[in-house]
Design an enzyme around this catalytic site. Structure first.
Site, PDB file in Angstrom:
ATOM      1  N   ALA A  65       0.862  -1.180   0.000  1.00 26.19           N
ATOM      2  CA  ALA A  65       0.000   0.000   0.000  1.00 26.19           C
ATOM      3  C   ALA A  65       0.897   1.228   0.000  1.00 26.19           C
ATOM      4  O   ALA A  65       2.058   1.157   0.418  1.00 26.19           O
ATOM      5  CB  ALA A  65      -0.881  -0.017   1.238  1.00 26.19           C
ATOM      6  N   GLY A 108       0.668  -5.048   0.729  1.00 23.85           N
ATOM      7  CA  GLY A 108      -0.526  -5.110  -0.129  1.00 23.85           C
ATOM      8  C   GLY A 108      -0.222  -5.713  -1.495  1.00 23.85           C
ATOM      9  O   GLY A 108      -1.115  -6.266  -2.141  1.00 23.85           O
ATOM     10  N   GLU A 111      -0.435  -9.307  -0.951  1.00 24.86           N
ATOM     11  CA  GLU A 111      -1.861  -9.614  -0.756  1.00 24.86           C
ATOM     12  C   GLU A 111      -2.612  -9.593  -2.087  1.00 24.86           C
ATOM     13  O   GLU A 111      -3.501 -10.412  -2.322  1.00 24.86           O
ATOM     14  CB  GLU A 111      -2.473  -8.614   0.235  1.00 24.86           C
ATOM     15  CG  GLU A 111      -1.921  -8.808   1.640  1.00 24.86           C
ATOM     16  CD  GLU A 111      -2.338  -7.709   2.607  1.00 24.86           C
ATOM     17  OE1 GLU A 111      -2.080  -6.522   2.313  1.00 24.86           O
ATOM     18  OE2 GLU A 111      -2.930  -8.030   3.647  1.00 24.86           O
ATOM     19  N   GLU A 131       4.681  -5.263   7.005  1.00 25.37           N
ATOM     20  CA  GLU A 131       3.922  -4.226   7.719  1.00 25.37           C
ATOM     21  C   GLU A 131       4.425  -4.008   9.142  1.00 25.37           C
ATOM     22  O   GLU A 131       4.395  -2.898   9.665  1.00 25.37           O
ATOM     23  CB  GLU A 131       2.428  -4.589   7.743  1.00 25.37           C
ATOM     24  CG  GLU A 131       1.717  -4.435   6.408  1.00 25.37           C
ATOM     25  CD  GLU A 131       1.785  -5.676   5.520  1.00 25.37           C
ATOM     26  OE1 GLU A 131       2.612  -6.572   5.798  1.00 25.37           O
ATOM     27  OE2 GLU A 131       1.013  -5.740   4.542  1.00 25.37           O
TER      28      GLU A 131
HETATM   29  N1  CO8 Z   1       4.585   3.278  -0.527  1.00 25.42           N
HETATM   30  C1  CO8 Z   1       4.977   4.459  -1.045  1.00 25.42           C
HETATM   31  N2  CO8 Z   1       6.137   4.624  -1.710  1.00 25.42           N
HETATM   32  C2  CO8 Z   1       6.914   3.550  -1.872  1.00 25.42           C
HETATM   33  C3  CO8 Z   1       6.568   2.271  -1.361  1.00 25.42           C
HETATM   34  C4  CO8 Z   1       5.328   2.163  -0.661  1.00 25.42           C
HETATM   35  N3  CO8 Z   1       4.880   0.981  -0.185  1.00 25.42           N
HETATM   36  N4  CO8 Z   1       7.562   1.394  -1.651  1.00 25.42           N
HETATM   37  C5  CO8 Z   1       8.500   2.098  -2.337  1.00 25.42           C
HETATM   38  N5  CO8 Z   1       8.119   3.402  -2.470  1.00 25.42           N
HETATM   39  C6  CO8 Z   1       8.851   4.496  -3.121  1.00 25.42           C
HETATM   40  C7  CO8 Z   1      10.007   4.979  -2.278  1.00 25.42           C
HETATM   41  O1  CO8 Z   1       9.557   5.868  -1.277  1.00 25.42           O
HETATM   42  C8  CO8 Z   1      10.886   5.611  -3.315  1.00 25.42           C
HETATM   43  O2  CO8 Z   1      10.357   6.876  -3.634  1.00 25.42           O
HETATM   44  P1  CO8 Z   1      11.317   8.203  -3.568  1.00 25.42           P
HETATM   45  O3  CO8 Z   1      12.339   7.954  -4.625  1.00 25.42           O
HETATM   46  O4  CO8 Z   1      10.376   9.321  -3.886  1.00 25.42           O
HETATM   47  O5  CO8 Z   1      11.890   8.235  -2.206  1.00 25.42           O
HETATM   48  C9  CO8 Z   1      10.676   4.733  -4.542  1.00 25.42           C
HETATM   49  O6  CO8 Z   1       9.453   4.030  -4.312  1.00 25.42           O
HETATM   50  C10 CO8 Z   1      11.791   3.707  -4.715  1.00 25.42           C
HETATM   51  O7  CO8 Z   1      11.909   2.986  -3.513  1.00 25.42           O
HETATM   52  P2  CO8 Z   1      13.309   2.803  -2.721  1.00 25.42           P
HETATM   53  O8  CO8 Z   1      14.203   3.957  -2.982  1.00 25.42           O
HETATM   54  O9  CO8 Z   1      12.992   2.496  -1.297  1.00 25.42           O
HETATM   55  O10 CO8 Z   1      13.886   1.522  -3.489  1.00 25.42           O
HETATM   56  P3  CO8 Z   1      14.835   0.367  -2.892  1.00 25.42           P
HETATM   57  O11 CO8 Z   1      15.207  -0.464  -4.058  1.00 25.42           O
HETATM   58  O12 CO8 Z   1      15.907   0.946  -2.043  1.00 25.42           O
HETATM   59  O13 CO8 Z   1      13.855  -0.475  -1.900  1.00 25.42           O
HETATM   60  C11 CO8 Z   1      11.850  -1.640  -1.283  1.00 25.42           C
HETATM   61  C12 CO8 Z   1      12.768  -1.156  -2.436  1.00 25.42           C
HETATM   62  C13 CO8 Z   1      12.560  -2.726  -0.475  1.00 25.42           C
HETATM   63  C14 CO8 Z   1      10.588  -2.196  -1.927  1.00 25.42           C
HETATM   64  C15 CO8 Z   1      11.507  -0.447  -0.361  1.00 25.42           C
HETATM   65  O14 CO8 Z   1      11.023   0.636  -1.159  1.00 25.42           O
HETATM   66  C16 CO8 Z   1      10.474  -0.736   0.673  1.00 25.42           C
HETATM   67  O15 CO8 Z   1      10.799  -1.321   1.702  1.00 25.42           O
HETATM   68  N6  CO8 Z   1       9.190  -0.325   0.441  1.00 25.42           N
HETATM   69  C17 CO8 Z   1       8.153  -0.451   1.413  1.00 25.42           C
HETATM   70  C18 CO8 Z   1       7.668  -1.878   1.546  1.00 25.42           C
HETATM   71  C19 CO8 Z   1       6.577  -1.995   2.594  1.00 25.42           C
HETATM   72  O16 CO8 Z   1       6.781  -1.751   3.764  1.00 25.42           O
HETATM   73  N7  CO8 Z   1       5.374  -2.382   2.165  1.00 25.42           N
HETATM   74  C20 CO8 Z   1       4.228  -2.533   3.031  1.00 25.42           C
HETATM   75  C21 CO8 Z   1       3.402  -1.309   3.004  1.00 25.42           C
HETATM   76  S1  CO8 Z   1       2.042  -1.366   4.146  1.00 25.42           S
HETATM   77  C22 CO8 Z   1       0.885  -2.344   3.386  1.00 25.42           C
HETATM   78  O17 CO8 Z   1       1.059  -2.781   2.286  1.00 25.42           O
HETATM   79  C23 CO8 Z   1      -0.355  -2.615   4.174  1.00 25.42           C
HETATM   80  C24 CO8 Z   1      -1.430  -3.257   3.313  1.00 25.42           C
HETATM   81  C25 CO8 Z   1      -2.775  -2.989   3.910  1.00 25.42           C
HETATM   82  C26 CO8 Z   1      -3.937  -3.131   2.953  1.00 25.42           C
HETATM   83  C27 CO8 Z   1      -3.619  -2.871   1.508  1.00 25.42           C
HETATM   84  C28 CO8 Z   1      -4.814  -2.695   0.652  1.00 25.42           C
HETATM   85  C29 CO8 Z   1      -4.392  -2.444  -0.763  1.00 25.42           C
END
Ligand code: CO8
Length: 257
Positions: A65, A108, A111, A131
């Site tokens: 998400a 998500g 999921e 999460e």
């Molecule tokens: N949300 C928003 N932005 C994101 C997300 C995210 N989940 N994941 C990555 N991005 C963005 C980063 O902020 C970054 O943007 P910017 O350049 O503007 O800073 C861009 O994408 C590239 O990401 P990274 O620089 O972090 O890239 P890396 O290669 O270093 O890392 C990862 C990749 C490992 C995927 C890392 O981005 C990460 O850990 N992302 C978050 C993963 C996460 O925690 N996901 C769970 C989110 S909570 C959730 O999903 C709850 C679900 C509940 C219901 C859902 C219903 C649909």
């Protein structure tokens, strides 16, 4: 219809949806979710489509998400909004959906992949429910679908301690149907979808419904539902055609009714 966060196209009888927020690793924001559900519903209603594929990019199927969108939300806003509810719309889709996953399928994103009916993964796919690292838990079925797919022990480790699964592990634990080299995952998913889309549509639809019932009903209720669907298919022209074609040693010509 034109969308801003997804791309849609048709390949024969397959509807292909590509998540398209490369700047955010295809994070699922409200717009993407409503566009995704609209595209799925449109393909579901289209008689020329027999199956769908959802994919992302090579680097990320979807990284969860959109954290930036959710970060400041209150519980009341989450409750009053329809974020997860709109995600739930995928359960109403009657035609088969195949997820073609490469790179990150996190939160998500994992999921969403698990909400599809089948999953084709590239060797680089990585599945996880991170999460807990941002102070929450899965909210769109992760604790339920993952546990049913991989069992309690591994699901606990993934949800409580951010254990991720490689594509090979996902295959080993039954989360995905097949793993192929990254150059081939989309073609493989499209080929699988094309084969299914070429089968008797009502049998495919009722088959999907019946398998899904296995997760919702007791065994005897599930068996009863299966039997009713089985008998009902004898009211279709495609049952007559399928069995006649077998006897006549030829390929069936499905009508879809
Ligand atoms: N949300 C928003 N932005 C994101 C997300 C995210 N989940 N994941 C990555 N991005 C963005 C980063 O902020 C970054 O943007 P910017 O350049 O503007 O800073 C861009 O994408 C590239 O990401 P990274 O620089 O972090 O890239 P890396 O290669 O270093 O890392 C990862 C990749 C490992 C995927 C890392 O981005 C990460 O850990 N992302 C978050 C993963 C996460 O925690 N996901 C769970 C989110 S909570 C959730 O999903 C709850 C679900 C509940 C219901 C859902 C219903 C649909």
């Amino acid at each position: 219809m034109s969308y801003t966060t997804i791309l849609t196209e048709t390949r024969g009888r397959v509807g292909l949806i590509t998540l398209n927020r490369p700047e955010a690793m295809n994070a699922l924001n409200g717009t993407l979710l409503s566009e995704l559900m609209a595209a799925l519903s449109a393909f579901d209603a289209d008689d020329n489509i027999g199956a769908m594929v959802i994919t992302g990019s090579e680097r990320a199927f979807a990284a969860g998400a959109d954290i930036k969108e959710m970060a400041e939300a209150s519980a009341v806003e989450m409750l009053a909004g329809s974020f997860v509810e709109s995600f739930d719309g995928i359960r109403k889709i009657r035609k088969p959906i195949i997820a073609a996953v490469s790179g990150y399928a996190l939160g998500g994103g994992c999921e969403l992949a698990m909400s599809c009916d089948m999953l084709v993964a590239s060797e680089t796919a990585k599945f996880g429910q991170p999460e807990v690292t941002i102070g929450v838990i899965p909210g769109a079925g992760g604790t339920q679908r993952l546990t049913r797919a991989v069992g309690k022990a591994l699901a606990m480790e993934m949800v409580l301690n951010n254990r991720t699964l490689s594509a090979a592990e996902a295959l080993q634990y039954g989360l995905v149907n097949r793993v192929v080299p990254v150059e081939r995952y989309l073609d493989e998913a499209l080929a699988l979808a094309t084969e299914i889309a070429g089968r008797a549509p009502l049998a495919v639809r009722l088959g999907k419904e019946a398998v899904n019932k296995a997760f919702e009903l007791s065994l005897s209720e599930g068996l009863e539902a299966e039997r009713r669907a089985f008998y009902m298919l004898f009211a279709t022209q495609d049952q007559k055609e399928g069995m006649k074609a077998f006897v006549e040693k030829r390929k069936p010509d499905w009508k879809g009714y």
